[in-house]
Design an enzyme around this catalytic site. Structure first.
Site, mmCIF file in Angstrom:
data_model
loop_
_atom_site.group_PDB
_atom_site.id
_atom_site.type_symbol
_atom_site.label_atom_id
_atom_site.label_comp_id
_atom_site.label_asym_id
_atom_site.label_seq_id
_atom_site.Cartn_x
_atom_site.Cartn_y
_atom_site.Cartn_z
ATOM 1 N N LEU A 117 0.824 -1.214 0.000
ATOM 2 C CA LEU A 117 0.000 0.000 0.000
ATOM 3 C C LEU A 117 0.852 1.255 0.000
ATOM 4 C CD1 LEU A 117 -2.685 -1.189 2.575
ATOM 5 C CD2 LEU A 117 -2.684 -1.473 0.083
ATOM 6 N N SER A 177 1.966 1.957 -15.392
ATOM 7 C CA SER A 177 2.565 3.286 -15.502
ATOM 8 C C SER A 177 1.519 4.327 -15.151
ATOM 9 C CB SER A 177 3.097 3.531 -16.917
ATOM 10 O OG SER A 177 3.724 4.799 -17.015
ATOM 11 N N GLY A 202 2.381 6.551 -12.049
ATOM 12 C CA GLY A 202 3.008 7.276 -10.948
ATOM 13 C C GLY A 202 2.017 7.821 -9.943
ATOM 14 N N LYS A 236 6.640 -3.239 -20.377
ATOM 15 C CA LYS A 236 6.822 -2.157 -19.406
ATOM 16 C C LYS A 236 8.297 -1.845 -19.214
ATOM 17 C CE LYS A 236 5.669 0.750 -16.067
ATOM 18 N NZ LYS A 236 6.724 0.809 -15.086
ATOM 19 N N GLU A 276 11.666 5.846 -21.306
ATOM 20 C CA GLU A 276 11.501 6.951 -20.349
ATOM 21 C C GLU A 276 12.854 7.529 -19.935
ATOM 22 O OE1 GLU A 276 10.601 6.749 -15.714
ATOM 23 O OE2 GLU A 276 8.830 6.221 -16.909
ATOM 24 N N TYR A 277 13.828 6.651 -19.685
ATOM 25 C CA TYR A 277 15.169 7.121 -19.335
ATOM 26 C C TYR A 277 15.709 8.037 -20.429
ATOM 27 C CZ TYR A 277 15.877 3.578 -15.589
ATOM 28 O OH TYR A 277 15.810 2.813 -14.461
#
Length: 343
Positions: free
Chosen positions: A8, A123, A125, A192, A199-200
């Site tokens: 969580l 994905s 965030g 993913k 993304e990097y």
């Protein structure tokens, strides 16, 4: 539907809230009793042990679905606690950032006992509770179909982006924001993983470009560098005082490099143009490394993604010894002494 959520933290708790807000039920367990209590205050059923979670889920739904949102390093230990409690037909989901190769081993073992195993790359965030979560899913089709109401609930929905020109008919899962990438275990986490490698590269490109703009005043009074360390031949060409917050704002509107990452960069620069709250140490959680390893295995060149990963290593001081070697060689062949920082 009624599912169990294990882990969580920011992602697991917010995903649970999005699920509950859509009318589904969540039974929650975490090693932190405080985290369980916090989610229970928002409507989740609290469980104080894995046994209590599975017992409650079976009483409510019959078929138990347990979704893990724990760091990759703790997935095997967490599965070991739940596996003896599950029955044929139950579903275990790893929604963290595990290596796809581990999914193959886990999935085959669980499948031999009739337990469905899904690897779900997620994905979104910390913004996902409001924006929704993009989901890349691997594993048995029947389990994916069974859980499609949950995947649809978590997904952003077709309104999150304009439909691709030429698309017609009812939007499919991919347009909704979730996709069954294949029945082979690991398919979801493989997709993913590459997503995070990209993304990097995107993050590094923005950072490097903005750094050039940041140094565009190198020719102004008080900023000239020593000729040995920065041979600026035409200082008059670099006397710009650029507003990086304004630049990122204008790039967001109509430019070909607009993106959500740019939106977030603009937000950070608006709040603190000097980014004084950051020291520049950038971590990597494994996916960039695995992406490069996969690229090497299948002979797929990925120089941009490699450079972006190595830049993260450098940000953490991992290049310090190499820099010392360079300085030592320069001194040996040319007698060049190091300049003090800022000199």
């Amino acid at each position: 539907m009624h599912i169990g959520m294990v882990g969580l933290g920011r992602m697991g708790a917010n995903m649970s809230r999005r699920i509950m807000n859509a009318g589904h039920a969540v039974t929650a367990w975490d090693v932190s009793a405080e985290a369980v209590a916090a989610l229970a205050s928002d409507g989740a059923h609290p469980a104080d042990t894995p046994e209590a979670m599975v017992e409650h889920l079976r009483a409510q739904e019959g078929r138990v679905v347990v979704w893990l949102m724990v760091p990759a390093a703790f997935v095997d230990d967490t599965i070991a606690r739940f596996e003896p409690l599950l029955q044929a037909g139950d579903v275990l989901i790893d929604g963290g950032n595990s290596c796809w190769q581990d999914d193959i081993t886990r999935g085959e073992r669980l499948e031999s006992a009739g337990i469905r195993y899904l690897d779900v790359g997620v994905s979104g965030g910390v913004w996902g509770a409001e924006r929704g979560y993009c989901q890349m899913i691997g594993g048995q089709r029947d389990a994916v179909e069974y859980l499609s109401p949950i995947f649809e609930t978590l997904a952003p929905g077709v309104e999150a982006a304009p439909r691709t020109p030429g698309a017609s008919g009812a939007p499919g899962p991919a347009e909704q924001g979730w996709l069954h990438c294949g029945e082979r275990h690991g398919a979801g986490h493989f997709v993913k993983m590459v997503h995070n490698g990209i993304e990097y590269g995107l993050m590094a490109a923005y950072a490097e470009g903005l750094n050039i703009l940041h140094h565009a005043d190198a020719g102004t009074a008080g900023r000239e560098q020593d000729a040995e360390t920065s041979p600026l031949r035409n200082p008059e060409h670099y006397q710009y005082d650029l507003d990086l917050a304004g630049i990122t704002e204008v790039w967001r509107r109509g430019s070909v490099i607009s993106s959500w990452l740019l939106d977030l960069t603009a937000l950070s620069l608006r709040d603190d143009p000097a980014l004084g709250g950051f020291e520049g140490r950038v971590s990597d959680s494994g996916e960039g490394r695995w992406t490069l390893e996969a690229g090497i295995d299948v002979s797929a060149p990925a120089p941009v993604l490699g450079a972006a990963l190595f830049q993260r290593f450098s940000s953490r001081g991992e290049a310090m010894f190499a820099d010392k070697v360079l300085s030592a060689m320069r001194f040996q062949f040319g007698g060049h002494h190091e300049k003090e920082a800022g000199a």
